[in-house]
Design an enzyme around this catalytic site. Structure first.
Site, mmCIF file in Angstrom:
data_model
loop_
_atom_site.group_PDB
_atom_site.id
_atom_site.type_symbol
_atom_site.label_atom_id
_atom_site.label_comp_id
_atom_site.label_asym_id
_atom_site.label_seq_id
_atom_site.Cartn_x
_atom_site.Cartn_y
_atom_site.Cartn_z
ATOM 1 N N ASN A 16 0.834 -1.219 0.000
ATOM 2 C CA ASN A 16 0.000 0.000 0.000
ATOM 3 C C ASN A 16 0.858 1.254 0.000
ATOM 4 O OD1 ASN A 16 -3.076 -0.468 0.246
ATOM 5 N ND2 ASN A 16 -2.182 -2.036 1.575
ATOM 6 N N LYS A 89 0.966 -1.746 15.331
ATOM 7 C CA LYS A 89 0.950 -1.303 16.728
ATOM 8 C C LYS A 89 -0.239 -0.349 16.943
ATOM 9 C CE LYS A 89 2.894 -0.572 20.730
ATOM 10 N NZ LYS A 89 3.076 -1.603 21.730
ATOM 11 N N LEU A 91 -1.920 2.831 18.437
ATOM 12 C CA LEU A 91 -1.432 4.124 18.954
ATOM 13 C C LEU A 91 -2.273 4.550 20.159
ATOM 14 C CD1 LEU A 91 -1.021 5.740 15.429
ATOM 15 C CD2 LEU A 91 0.849 5.006 16.933
ATOM 16 N N ASN A 105 -6.675 4.662 8.541
ATOM 17 C CA ASN A 105 -6.162 3.292 8.531
ATOM 18 C C ASN A 105 -6.892 2.494 7.455
ATOM 19 O OD1 ASN A 105 -4.842 0.890 9.552
ATOM 20 N ND2 ASN A 105 -6.791 0.335 10.516
ATOM 21 N N HIS A 107 -8.182 -1.369 6.584
ATOM 22 C CA HIS A 107 -8.421 -2.649 7.262
ATOM 23 C C HIS A 107 -8.986 -3.663 6.260
ATOM 24 C CE1 HIS A 107 -9.102 -5.264 10.670
ATOM 25 N NE2 HIS A 107 -10.267 -5.566 10.118
HETATM 26 C C1 GRF Z 1 -3.164 -4.615 4.263
HETATM 27 O O1 GRF Z 1 -3.832 -5.703 3.720
HETATM 28 C C2 GRF Z 1 -4.037 -3.868 5.230
HETATM 29 O O2 GRF Z 1 -5.383 -4.092 5.043
HETATM 30 C C3 GRF Z 1 -3.646 -4.394 6.572
HETATM 31 O O3 GRF Z 1 -2.294 -4.741 6.457
HETATM 32 C C4 GRF Z 1 -1.983 -5.056 5.115
HETATM 33 C C5 GRF Z 1 -0.713 -4.350 4.751
HETATM 34 O O4 GRF Z 1 -0.211 -4.784 3.520
HETATM 35 N N1 GRF Z 1 -3.940 -3.406 7.589
HETATM 36 P P1 GRF Z 1 1.000 -4.013 2.858
HETATM 37 O O5 GRF Z 1 2.117 -3.967 3.887
HETATM 38 O O6 GRF Z 1 0.530 -2.660 2.453
HETATM 39 O O7 GRF Z 1 1.393 -4.859 1.669
#
Ligand code: GRF
Length: 189
Positions: A16, A89, A91, A105, A107
């Protein structure tokens, strides 16, 4: 366009982060990524920061004052927006209050369903018909802040956890940038 100085928090592979870095190169995308914070020295995602010459910091969350160190660095880099992209983590209230700006965030479930960890195994166990991802504001409760964007798909009965994760992440690469544009759509207008 005056872009928001943004810090991305990661713990893992950083796909991401990589996607947001690409998007932020667009003149019309409302954020500039000025800092990456990571709590895992071996996180692969740090490579994306290195490759793109974005300052990055490993902050050891085992240290008692780790949030103070974060705050100092966020101030130093004039950060006014935080995206948690796979940051593992939680916060503290104190940190959220003292930052005082927007934190979002991503999810991997359709919140409010399946908050917390191990989402994919729980989704399969529960025989869900649909799943997806959610981008939400971060507040003091886990995965419970105001929802900005959700994207969903229908689950195939043969989908494994791995496949669900892959399908979910493909949607995340659309949802995260879309949520950011939505938040700042009135910027400079
Ligand atoms: C994502 O799938 C997100 O939904 C979750 O952690 C994952 C992180 O993936 N919170 P990346 O590190 O961005 O590949």
């Amino acid at each position: 366009m005056v872009k928001k100085n943004t810090c991305i928090f990661i713990s893992g592979t950083g796909s991401n982060l990589n996607n947001l870095i690409t998007k932020s190169r667009n003149y019309n995308f409302p954020i500039n990524i000025k800092l990456v914070i990571c709590d895992n020295r071996n996180a692969l995602g740090i490579l994306y920061a290195k490759k793109n010459s974005i300052p990055y910091l490993f902050i050891n969350t085992k240290k008692r004052n780790f949030e103070n160190i974060m705050m100092l660095n966020l101030r130093k880099h004039k950060i006014s927006f935080i995206c948690l992209a796979g940051y593992m983590k939680i916060l503290s209230k104190k940190f959220l209050r003292s930052f005082g700006r927007k934190i979002i965030n991503i999810h991997p479930s359709l919140l409010p369903k399946f908050k917390g960890l191990n989402t994919f195994s729980r989704i399969i166990k529960n025989e869900e018909v649909k799943t997806g991802c959610t981008v939400h504001f971060v507040n003091e409760k886990l995965d419970a802040g105001k929802i900005i964007t959700k994207k969903s798909f229908f689950i195939n009965r043969i989908d494994s956890e791995d496949l669900l994760k892959k399908k979910t992440q493909q949607l995340e690469y659309l949802a995260f940038p879309e949520a950011i544009v939505k938040i700042f759509r009135h910027i400079n207008t």
